[in-house]
Design an enzyme around this catalytic site. Structure first.
Site, PDB file in Angstrom:
ATOM      1  N   LYS A  23       0.820  -1.223   0.000  1.00  8.03           N
ATOM      2  CA  LYS A  23       0.000   0.000   0.000  1.00  8.03           C
ATOM      3  C   LYS A  23       0.851   1.270   0.000  1.00  8.03           C
ATOM      4  O   LYS A  23       0.611   2.181  -0.773  1.00  8.03           O
ATOM      5  CB  LYS A  23      -0.944  -0.033   1.203  1.00  8.03           C
ATOM      6  CG  LYS A  23      -1.899   1.143   1.293  1.00  8.03           C
ATOM      7  CD  LYS A  23      -3.087   0.846   2.180  1.00  8.03           C
ATOM      8  CE  LYS A  23      -2.702   0.226   3.485  1.00  8.03           C
ATOM      9  NZ  LYS A  23      -1.858   1.067   4.339  1.00  8.03           N
ATOM     10  N   THR A  48       3.980   1.483  -0.853  1.00  2.00           N
ATOM     11  CA  THR A  48       4.721   1.465  -2.122  1.00  2.00           C
ATOM     12  C   THR A  48       3.848   2.029  -3.252  1.00  2.00           C
ATOM     13  O   THR A  48       4.303   2.850  -4.059  1.00  2.00           O
ATOM     14  CB  THR A  48       5.146   0.013  -2.448  1.00  2.00           C
ATOM     15  OG1 THR A  48       5.930  -0.477  -1.361  1.00  2.00           O
ATOM     16  CG2 THR A  48       5.945  -0.077  -3.727  1.00  2.00           C
ATOM     17  N   ARG A  67       2.566   8.489   6.967  1.00  2.00           N
ATOM     18  CA  ARG A  67       2.890   8.400   8.393  1.00  2.00           C
ATOM     19  C   ARG A  67       4.379   8.121   8.586  1.00  2.00           C
ATOM     20  O   ARG A  67       5.049   7.628   7.691  1.00  2.00           O
ATOM     21  CB  ARG A  67       2.096   7.259   9.041  1.00  2.00           C
ATOM     22  CG  ARG A  67       0.615   7.537   9.158  1.00  2.00           C
ATOM     23  CD  ARG A  67      -0.145   6.317   9.621  1.00  2.00           C
ATOM     24  NE  ARG A  67      -0.057   5.238   8.642  1.00  2.00           N
ATOM     25  CZ  ARG A  67      -0.339   3.972   8.892  1.00  2.00           C
ATOM     26  NH1 ARG A  67      -0.719   3.610  10.104  1.00  2.00           N
ATOM     27  NH2 ARG A  67      -0.245   3.052   7.957  1.00  2.00           N
ATOM     28  N   LYS A  74       7.241  -6.626  10.540  1.00  2.00           N
ATOM     29  CA  LYS A  74       6.878  -5.980   9.281  1.00  2.00           C
ATOM     30  C   LYS A  74       8.022  -5.235   8.603  1.00  2.00           C
ATOM     31  O   LYS A  74       8.011  -5.008   7.410  1.00  2.00           O
ATOM     32  CB  LYS A  74       5.747  -4.969   9.531  1.00  2.00           C
ATOM     33  CG  LYS A  74       4.376  -5.596   9.605  1.00  2.00           C
ATOM     34  CD  LYS A  74       3.298  -4.551   9.755  1.00  2.00           C
ATOM     35  CE  LYS A  74       3.226  -3.676   8.520  1.00  2.00           C
ATOM     36  NZ  LYS A  74       2.056  -2.823   8.482  1.00  2.00           N
ATOM     37  N   ALA A  78      -3.186   1.591  12.764  1.00  2.95           N
ATOM     38  CA  ALA A  78      -4.601   1.590  12.370  1.00  2.95           C
ATOM     39  C   ALA A  78      -5.401   0.473  13.017  1.00  2.95           C
ATOM     40  O   ALA A  78      -6.621   0.520  13.023  1.00  2.95           O
ATOM     41  CB  ALA A  78      -4.722   1.495  10.861  1.00  2.95           C
ATOM     42  N   PHE A 115      -3.742  -0.409   6.835  1.00  5.58           N
ATOM     43  CA  PHE A 115      -4.517  -1.642   6.609  1.00  5.58           C
ATOM     44  C   PHE A 115      -5.689  -1.417   5.647  1.00  5.58           C
ATOM     45  O   PHE A 115      -5.564  -0.638   4.717  1.00  5.58           O
ATOM     46  CB  PHE A 115      -4.947  -2.257   7.948  1.00  5.58           C
ATOM     47  CG  PHE A 115      -3.791  -2.574   8.859  1.00  5.58           C
ATOM     48  CD1 PHE A 115      -2.736  -3.375   8.422  1.00  5.58           C
ATOM     49  CD2 PHE A 115      -3.715  -2.059  10.148  1.00  5.58           C
ATOM     50  CE1 PHE A 115      -1.651  -3.656   9.249  1.00  5.58           C
ATOM     51  CE2 PHE A 115      -2.618  -2.334  10.972  1.00  5.58           C
ATOM     52  CZ  PHE A 115      -1.602  -3.133  10.511  1.00  5.58           C
ATOM     53  N   PHE A 123       2.753  -8.944  -9.617  1.00  5.62           N
ATOM     54  CA  PHE A 123       3.958  -9.758  -9.399  1.00  5.62           C
ATOM     55  C   PHE A 123       4.243 -10.555 -10.672  1.00  5.62           C
ATOM     56  O   PHE A 123       3.310 -10.869 -11.428  1.00  5.62           O
ATOM     57  CB  PHE A 123       3.747 -10.737  -8.227  1.00  5.62           C
ATOM     58  CG  PHE A 123       3.887 -10.090  -6.876  1.00  5.62           C
ATOM     59  CD1 PHE A 123       4.989 -10.336  -6.068  1.00  5.62           C
ATOM     60  CD2 PHE A 123       2.906  -9.220  -6.403  1.00  5.62           C
ATOM     61  CE1 PHE A 123       5.109  -9.737  -4.814  1.00  5.62           C
ATOM     62  CE2 PHE A 123       3.020  -8.621  -5.156  1.00  5.62           C
ATOM     63  CZ  PHE A 123       4.129  -8.882  -4.358  1.00  5.62           C
ATOM     64  N   TRP A 183       6.769  -1.034  -7.827  1.00  5.34           N
ATOM     65  CA  TRP A 183       7.861  -1.622  -7.047  1.00  5.34           C
ATOM     66  C   TRP A 183       9.059  -1.890  -7.952  1.00  5.34           C
ATOM     67  O   TRP A 183      10.197  -1.595  -7.603  1.00  5.34           O
ATOM     68  CB  TRP A 183       7.375  -2.926  -6.377  1.00  5.34           C
ATOM     69  CG  TRP A 183       8.392  -3.551  -5.486  1.00  5.34           C
ATOM     70  CD1 TRP A 183       8.641  -3.260  -4.179  1.00  5.34           C
ATOM     71  CD2 TRP A 183       9.339  -4.574  -5.844  1.00  5.34           C
ATOM     72  NE1 TRP A 183       9.666  -4.032  -3.696  1.00  5.34           N
ATOM     73  CE2 TRP A 183      10.111  -4.846  -4.700  1.00  5.34           C
ATOM     74  CE3 TRP A 183       9.598  -5.285  -7.023  1.00  5.34           C
ATOM     75  CZ2 TRP A 183      11.128  -5.798  -4.691  1.00  5.34           C
ATOM     76  CZ3 TRP A 183      10.609  -6.223  -7.013  1.00  5.34           C
ATOM     77  CH2 TRP A 183      11.359  -6.483  -5.858  1.00  5.34           C
TER      78      TRP A 183
END
Length: 558
Positions: free
Chosen positions: A72, A74, A95, A106, A274, A302, A383, A411
């Site tokens: 998200k 990214t 953030r 993470k 979140a 999220f 991907f 990405w």
């Protein structure tokens, strides 16, 4: 060619001096307070003195997260770079990462691959010291509270009814429940206590929802730290702590300006989680970013059931912000996990698993379109293993909901991989007008607000309130706190409060265990399931792989 890690990509990019980034964001250098060459604080006077009109706000949200990853942040960064690539004047508002995930499971939160904000190591570690200031203000209040009790307790505070915890920006399960004040009379009053992670502190929420230094002080003064023997709330104002707390937060309240790998201006400021807090960057940084660009891309943590719900029902309600468009990030891999596949089985085409998992995406899309009434696009973070058949299946299903699907490869390709998404976002902003509405009205009761979110957003049948929660709701209503929004703490891994229920579950209830007031933030915190406000580290923490060489170069951060 060897695959570069995120930190290697970030360290190989050539950053522009921060004054040049400020110039790209139409910001006069008199407002810039540099922290070294590539970071700066921006003076709050800019907001009152600029004549710039607000740009359009784009919110990036996602499906329910899985270990397969969604990307998200990214996508948020790549979309901003993509908008800039097609000639738009754009800023991004994110953030700040917490050290908990950085050293835990993470990893950092500065994007990934060729869509990152830099300097990546600084942003993921101490940055400009904002979290230190927030933790210090939180702990100053805790120290003044315990000192007041030790010095005679003139306010008559019942130590069994203290609600204020200390905090530290680290995953440390050992600190969840502690006993302090031990060692005899000179060392304080013994009591049960505990720590929250800094990003779950009410100070973080206040910091992110304040519109000015004056508003910050007003909110700090309303913080309830506990109750007296006759059940009256005791506030930070009663303890005389507000001025000193505001002094600690004065510089932190100024937004931080950095840049993406492709030199798009990025405001990175504030960082509540979140799943346990409201999950959005600061109102001040978002408003500043809107003044500095024709488009501002921001994200909320999220899925739509957590960050986006809180962005729309709390942040927008309090600030008057309204997004012009919403981007829903999904991956084929994650949807196949929602369809029951294991992480090891995601490489091969499986339309059957995709069919079982796609209701998760469709419910998130429906939340944005049908509950909040906002224009939406689905961004498939592609991907190499995704097949055309799998992609076509998602496109067809989203079409049935009247939503376009765009492939994103930011990405791997940076802004080039976000061009199509940027064009669709511009089209949504210019051609489709949303008629934004909240999921619930202010004048509903506390339990009705919780039920509205549970039924409309989560797809629950209803809400079960424990006797403890029922008593707390009665008390808060009596104290006049029933007109504020609700901030529901819930697992991020499911629409339900059970992390094992993947996809788009039906036939479940949400169990509310605790309800407490964050009077300064201006919302009620609702704790469901087994949610913890102090996470723990995993068996193999990410911290074990992080190192720094003799030249000060950091490795292993991701």
């Amino acid at each position: 060619m060897a695959h570069l890690s995120d930190i290697e990509i970030a360290q190989s990019c050539k950053m522009k001096p921060i004054y040049e980034i400020a110039k790209a964001a139409n910001t006069d250098e008199k407002y810039i307070e540099p922290y070294g060459k590539y970071k700066a604080k921006v003076d709050l006077k800019l907001l009152s003195e600029t004549k710039n009109k607000d740009g359009k706000l784009i919110l990036v949200t996602a499906i329910t997260p899985t270990p397969a990853g969604e990307g998200k942040t990214t996508t948020t960064i790549g979309l901003a770079d993509g908008l800039r690539r097609i000639g738009k004047n754009v800023t991004v508002a994110l953030r700040e990462p917490s050290l908990g995930p950085v050293f835990g499971v993470k990893g950092g939160a500065a994007g990934g691959g060729y869509a990152q904000v830099v300097p990546m190591e600084d942003i993921n570690l101490h940055f400009t010291g904002d979290f230190h200031a927030i933790g210090a203000a939180n702990n100053l209040l805790a120290a003044m509270l315990d000192n007041h009790i030790h010095q005679g307790n003139a306010l008559g505070i019942d130590v069994r009814k203290i609600t204020w915890k200390r905090c530290v920006d680290m995953n440390d399960r050992q600190l969840r429940f502690i006993v302090d004040g031990m060692g005899g009379k000179a060392n304080g009053v013994p009591r049960e206590d505990g720590f929250d992670i800094t990003v779950a502190s009410e100070i973080m929420a206040i910091f992110c929802l304040s519109s000015s230094l004056h508003d910050l002080k007003e909110r700090l003064s309303k913080i309830i730290v506990g109750y007296t023997f006759d059940n009256r709330p005791v506030t930070a104002k009663d303890l005389g702590a507000v001025g000193a707390m505001a002094a600690l937060l004065k510089d932190a309240l100024k937004p931080n300006l950095v840049q993406t790998l492709e030199c798009t201006p990025a405001f990175v400021h504030g960082g509540p989680f979140a799943n346990i807090a409201h999950g959005c960057n600061s109102v001040i940084a978002t408003k500043m970013a809107l003044k500095m660009g024709d488009y501002t891309v921001t994200e909320a943590g999220f899925g739509t059931d957590l960050g986006a719900e809180k962005f729309l029902d709390i942040k927008c309600r309090m600030s008057g912000l309204v997004p012009s468009a919403v981007v829903m990030v999904a991956t084929v891999r994650a949807l196949k996990m929602h369809g029951g596949l294991l992480k090891t089985e995601l490489e091969k085409e499986d339309l059957c698993a995709l069919e079982k998992g796609i209701p998760n995406l469709l419910r998130h899309v429906s939340n944005i379109k049908n509950v909040y009434n906002l224009p939406c696009v689905v961004a498939i973070n592609r991907f190499p293993t995704d097949t055309d058949k799998e992609i076509d299946f998602i496109i067809k299903k989203c079409k049935e909901l009247g939503v376009n699907t765009v492939l994103s490869t930011v990405w791997a390709d940076g802004s080039r991989g976000g061009e199509d998404l940027a064009k669709e976002v511009v089209r949504l902003c210019e051609e489709e007008k949303g008629d934004f509405r909240f999921a619930y009205d202010d004048d509903l009761s506390i339990s009705e607000k919780i039920e509205a979110v549970a039924k409309k957003i989560y797809g629950a049948d209803g809400v079960i309130f424990t006797p403890t929660a029922e008593g707390q709701i009665k008390e808060l209503t009596k104290l006049g706190f029933d007109k504020v929004p609700v901030c529901i703490a819930k697992t991020q891994y499911s629409f339900s409060d059970d992390p094992t229920k993947l996809g788009a579950p039906r036939g479940f209830n949400i169990t509310v265990k605790n309800v407490k007031i964050s009077a300064g933030a201006g919302f009620i915190v609702v704790l469901t399931g087994d949610i913890l406000t102090m996470p723990g580290l995993p068996k193999v923490p990410a911290a074990e792989k992080i190192d720094v060489d003799d030249d000060g170069k950091i490795t292993g951060l991701f």
